[in-house]
Design a protein around this motif. Structure first.
Motif, PDB file in Angstrom:
ATOM      1  N   GLU A  61       0.770  -1.220  -0.048  1.00  0.00           N
ATOM      2  CA  GLU A  61      -0.004   0.113  -0.037  1.00  0.00           C
ATOM      3  C   GLU A  61       0.929   1.257   0.201  1.00  0.00           C
ATOM      4  OE1 GLU A  61      -3.252   0.006  -0.232  1.00  0.00           O
ATOM      5  OE2 GLU A  61      -3.382  -1.859  -0.367  1.00  0.00           O
ATOM      6  N   GLN A  62       1.897   1.148   0.929  1.00  0.00           N
ATOM      7  CA  GLN A  62       2.962   2.294   0.664  1.00  0.00           C
ATOM      8  C   GLN A  62       3.442   2.703  -0.650  1.00  0.00           C
ATOM      9  OE1 GLN A  62       3.735   4.872   2.938  1.00  0.00           O
ATOM     10  NE2 GLN A  62       3.014   4.003   4.887  1.00  0.00           N
ATOM     11  N   ALA A  63       3.750   1.351  -1.338  1.00  0.00           N
ATOM     12  CA  ALA A  63       4.463   1.638  -2.697  1.00  0.00           C
ATOM     13  C   ALA A  63       3.244   2.178  -3.594  1.00  0.00           C
ATOM     14  CB  ALA A  63       4.612   0.222  -3.219  1.00  0.00           C
ATOM     15  N   LEU A  64       2.324   1.625  -3.648  1.00  0.00           N
ATOM     16  CA  LEU A  64       1.218   2.322  -4.332  1.00  0.00           C
ATOM     17  C   LEU A  64       0.852   3.777  -4.140  1.00  0.00           C
ATOM     18  CD1 LEU A  64      -1.489  -0.559  -4.415  1.00  0.00           C
ATOM     19  CD2 LEU A  64       0.015   0.167  -6.239  1.00  0.00           C
ATOM     20  N   SER A  65       1.242   4.378  -2.856  1.00  0.00           N
ATOM     21  CA  SER A  65       0.931   5.637  -2.286  1.00  0.00           C
ATOM     22  C   SER A  65       2.203   6.184  -2.969  1.00  0.00           C
ATOM     23  CB  SER A  65       0.955   5.743  -0.935  1.00  0.00           C
ATOM     24  OG  SER A  65      -0.342   5.018  -0.348  1.00  0.00           O
ATOM     25  N   CYS A  66       3.314   5.774  -3.094  1.00  0.00           N
ATOM     26  CA  CYS A  66       4.665   6.451  -3.663  1.00  0.00           C
ATOM     27  C   CYS A  66       4.664   6.638  -5.318  1.00  0.00           C
ATOM     28  CB  CYS A  66       5.699   5.638  -2.992  1.00  0.00           C
ATOM     29  SG  CYS A  66       5.849   5.846  -1.255  1.00  0.00           S
ATOM     30  N   LEU A  67       3.614   6.416  -6.075  1.00  0.00           N
ATOM     31  CA  LEU A  67       3.818   6.087  -7.310  1.00  0.00           C
ATOM     32  C   LEU A  67       4.317   7.326  -8.120  1.00  0.00           C
ATOM     33  CD1 LEU A  67       3.079   4.307  -9.919  1.00  0.00           C
ATOM     34  CD2 LEU A  67       0.788   5.328  -9.942  1.00  0.00           C
ATOM     35  N   PHE A  68       3.688   8.615  -7.707  1.00  0.00           N
ATOM     36  CA  PHE A  68       4.190   9.539  -8.145  1.00  0.00           C
ATOM     37  C   PHE A  68       5.894   9.990  -7.881  1.00  0.00           C
ATOM     38  CE2 PHE A  68       2.447  14.206  -9.561  1.00  0.00           C
ATOM     39  CZ  PHE A  68       3.503  14.335 -10.279  1.00  0.00           C
ATOM     40  N   PRO A  69       6.111   9.636  -6.721  1.00  0.00           N
ATOM     41  CA  PRO A  69       7.504   9.818  -6.441  1.00  0.00           C
ATOM     42  C   PRO A  69       8.604   8.991  -7.182  1.00  0.00           C
ATOM     43  CG  PRO A  69       6.318  10.135  -4.397  1.00  0.00           C
ATOM     44  CD  PRO A  69       5.442   9.716  -5.318  1.00  0.00           C
ATOM     45  N   VAL A  70       7.820   7.559  -7.269  1.00  0.00           N
ATOM     46  CA  VAL A  70       8.708   6.727  -7.859  1.00  0.00           C
ATOM     47  C   VAL A  70       8.990   7.020  -9.557  1.00  0.00           C
ATOM     48  CG1 VAL A  70       8.576   4.385  -9.006  1.00  0.00           C
ATOM     49  CG2 VAL A  70       8.043   4.596  -6.543  1.00  0.00           C
ATOM     50  N   VAL A  71       7.827   7.585  -9.870  1.00  0.00           N
ATOM     51  CA  VAL A  71       8.120   8.046 -11.530  1.00  0.00           C
ATOM     52  C   VAL A  71       8.970   9.455 -11.662  1.00  0.00           C
ATOM     53  CG1 VAL A  71       6.773   9.162 -13.338  1.00  0.00           C
ATOM     54  CG2 VAL A  71       5.687   7.095 -12.163  1.00  0.00           C
ATOM     55  N   ILE A  72       9.143  10.125 -10.636  1.00  0.00           N
ATOM     56  CA  ILE A  72      10.085  10.994 -10.747  1.00  0.00           C
ATOM     57  C   ILE A  72      11.415  10.631 -10.683  1.00  0.00           C
ATOM     58  CG2 ILE A  72      10.937  13.109  -9.434  1.00  0.00           C
ATOM     59  CD1 ILE A  72       8.017  14.108  -8.646  1.00  0.00           C
ATOM     60  N   PHE A  73      11.623   9.642  -9.766  1.00  0.00           N
ATOM     61  CA  PHE A  73      12.944   8.991  -9.617  1.00  0.00           C
ATOM     62  C   PHE A  73      13.498   8.307 -10.498  1.00  0.00           C
ATOM     63  CE2 PHE A  73      12.351   9.023  -4.767  1.00  0.00           C
ATOM     64  CZ  PHE A  73      12.953  10.225  -4.571  1.00  0.00           C
ATOM     65  N   ALA A  74      12.440   7.316 -11.175  1.00  0.00           N
ATOM     66  CA  ALA A  74      12.645   6.638 -12.583  1.00  0.00           C
ATOM     67  C   ALA A  74      13.009   7.751 -13.522  1.00  0.00           C
ATOM     68  CB  ALA A  74      11.577   5.892 -12.760  1.00  0.00           C
ATOM     69  N   SER A  75      12.423   8.866 -13.578  1.00  0.00           N
ATOM     70  CA  SER A  75      12.802   9.774 -14.725  1.00  0.00           C
ATOM     71  C   SER A  75      14.153  10.367 -14.657  1.00  0.00           C
ATOM     72  CB  SER A  75      11.392  10.815 -14.813  1.00  0.00           C
ATOM     73  OG  SER A  75      10.453  10.181 -15.134  1.00  0.00           O
ATOM     74  N   LEU A  76      14.421  10.825 -13.227  1.00  0.00           N
ATOM     75  CA  LEU A  76      15.664  11.226 -13.015  1.00  0.00           C
ATOM     76  C   LEU A  76      16.915  10.310 -13.655  1.00  0.00           C
ATOM     77  CD1 LEU A  76      15.154  12.790  -9.400  1.00  0.00           C
ATOM     78  CD2 LEU A  76      15.473  13.983 -11.518  1.00  0.00           C
ATOM     79  N   ALA A  77      16.455   8.996 -13.304  1.00  0.00           N
ATOM     80  CA  ALA A  77      17.547   8.094 -13.596  1.00  0.00           C
ATOM     81  C   ALA A  77      17.862   7.907 -15.232  1.00  0.00           C
ATOM     82  CB  ALA A  77      17.380   6.747 -12.941  1.00  0.00           C
ATOM     83  N   LEU A  78      16.643   7.826 -15.725  1.00  0.00           N
ATOM     84  CA  LEU A  78      16.432   7.422 -17.147  1.00  0.00           C
ATOM     85  C   LEU A  78      17.268   8.747 -17.855  1.00  0.00           C
ATOM     86  CD1 LEU A  78      15.490   6.176 -19.803  1.00  0.00           C
ATOM     87  CD2 LEU A  78      13.308   7.555 -19.579  1.00  0.00           C
ATOM     88  N   THR A  79      16.871  10.019 -17.471  1.00  0.00           N
ATOM     89  CA  THR A  79      17.654  10.953 -18.359  1.00  0.00           C
ATOM     90  C   THR A  79      18.972  11.338 -17.656  1.00  0.00           C
ATOM     91  OG1 THR A  79      16.662  12.527 -16.494  1.00  0.00           O
ATOM     92  CG2 THR A  79      15.130  12.295 -18.518  1.00  0.00           C
ATOM     93  N   GLN A  80      19.416  10.857 -16.800  1.00  0.00           N
ATOM     94  CA  GLN A  80      20.806  10.777 -16.381  1.00  0.00           C
ATOM     95  C   GLN A  80      21.693  10.109 -17.343  1.00  0.00           C
ATOM     96  OE1 GLN A  80      22.231  12.578 -14.172  1.00  0.00           O
ATOM     97  NE2 GLN A  80      23.919  11.672 -13.311  1.00  0.00           N
ATOM     98  N   PHE A  81      21.215   8.912 -17.811  1.00  0.00           N
ATOM     99  CA  PHE A  81      21.960   8.097 -18.572  1.00  0.00           C
ATOM    100  C   PHE A  81      21.663   7.829 -20.059  1.00  0.00           C
ATOM    101  CE2 PHE A  81      22.089   6.383 -14.172  1.00  0.00           C
ATOM    102  CZ  PHE A  81      23.404   6.390 -13.840  1.00  0.00           C
ATOM    103  N   VAL A  82      20.391   8.559 -20.186  1.00  0.00           N
ATOM    104  CA  VAL A  82      19.897   8.502 -21.698  1.00  0.00           C
ATOM    105  C   VAL A  82      19.703   9.891 -22.100  1.00  0.00           C
ATOM    106  CG1 VAL A  82      18.389   7.588 -23.322  1.00  0.00           C
ATOM    107  CG2 VAL A  82      18.812   6.099 -21.402  1.00  0.00           C
TER     108      VAL A  82
END
Length: 271
Positions: A13-34
């Motif tokens: 339930e916490q992971a589902l609640s963190c969906l927006f932050p997770v997308v931000i972190f994933a985007s940071l990682a993606l745009t850092q290397f790609v």
């Protein structure tokens, strides 16, 4: 086994609640290397955040009223970013079309994602407040905490005095939440500390992927100073107080601490 099952359900339930932050972190990682074409990295991050926000409302994961709360946090966070960058507390060294006074517009979504998490977790875990302090104690305290982020550059830093006031004001307050049908209770001050600590961990991840830089990270990345936990703790408190107060106003509950001997605030900010 039941305790393990409850912990796993709570984590889900916490992971589902963190969906927006997770997308931000994933985007940071993606745009850092790609390296994405046409736009600067900060601009792509803004577009991803805008699309994610639109999708969450469109899909029903967030209501329109929750969007209003998140937008308020975006404005509050962006105002803080503009001031802190101007004062040299941290910087955004990369280029971008959508930058104002050195601050990329996507940065406000990092604050908005905290509000998104609070709204999502509140609904998913059916959070209730017990012995919530009076309105006249909550609002001035939240305002003083936010203002101290600005005034400590020109005047004495009173964050530790404010932290002591938080403990005093919320000493008897707690939250109840449901996990797979079972009711649990946690002291509110302890929940503030937990959220603040995990946001500090998230801050280390964000700076590692170049979301922003502190002065000591210009040459090479280093761990964010543990003292920043106090800053995030106070910011989490402001966030929580705003969300809780708005929920209370939405339900038209009287601001009388005597009425909070049992849980009275529940559910989402409905439309």
């Amino acid at each position: 086994m039941r305790a393990l099952k409850q912990l796993m359900y709570f984590g889900w339930e916490q992971a589902l609640s963190c969906l927006f932050p997770v997308v931000i972190f994933a985007s940071l990682a993606l745009t850092q290397f790609v390296q994405l074409p046409l736009l600067y990295r900060y601009d792509w991050l803004l577009l991803i955040c805008l699309f994610m926000q639109w999708w969450m409302v469109r899909s029903g994961l967030e209501t329109r009223d929750e969007l209003k709360v998140i937008t308020l946090f975006h404005i509050i966070g962006l105002a803080l970013e503009l001031f802190k960058v101007h004062m040299g507390s941290w910087s955004y060294p990369e280029e971008g079309f959508f930058k104002i006074f050195g601050v990329p517009l996507y940065s406000g979504f990092m604050y908005a994602s905290v509000a998104s998490y609070l709204c999502q977790a509140w609904r998913r875990l059916n959070v209730n407040l017990v012995k919530w302090p009076p309105f006249l104690a909550v609002v001035p305290l939240a305002s003083a905490i936010y203002l101290n982020f600005f005034t400590h550059h020109f005047w004495v830093d009173v964050r530790w005095w404010l932290s002591a006031l938080v403990i005093i004001v919320f000493w008897k307050s707690s939250v109840t939440y449901e996990v797979n049908g079972s009711l649990y209770r946690m002291p509110l001050v302890f929940s503030f500390i937990l959220i603040g600590f995990f946001i500090w961990i998230a801050e280390n991840i964000a700076t590692f992927f170049g979301a922003w830089q502190y002065p000591n990270q210009t040459e090479a990345w280093s761990l964010v100073h543990l003292g920043k936990v106090s800053s995030w703790l106070l910011l989490v408190i402001v966030s929580f107080l705003i969300v809780a107060t708005l929920k209370q106003v939405k339900r038209n509950q009287p601001f009388d601490s005597k009425t909070y001997d049992k849980p009275t605030i529940t559910g989402e900010i409905s439309e």
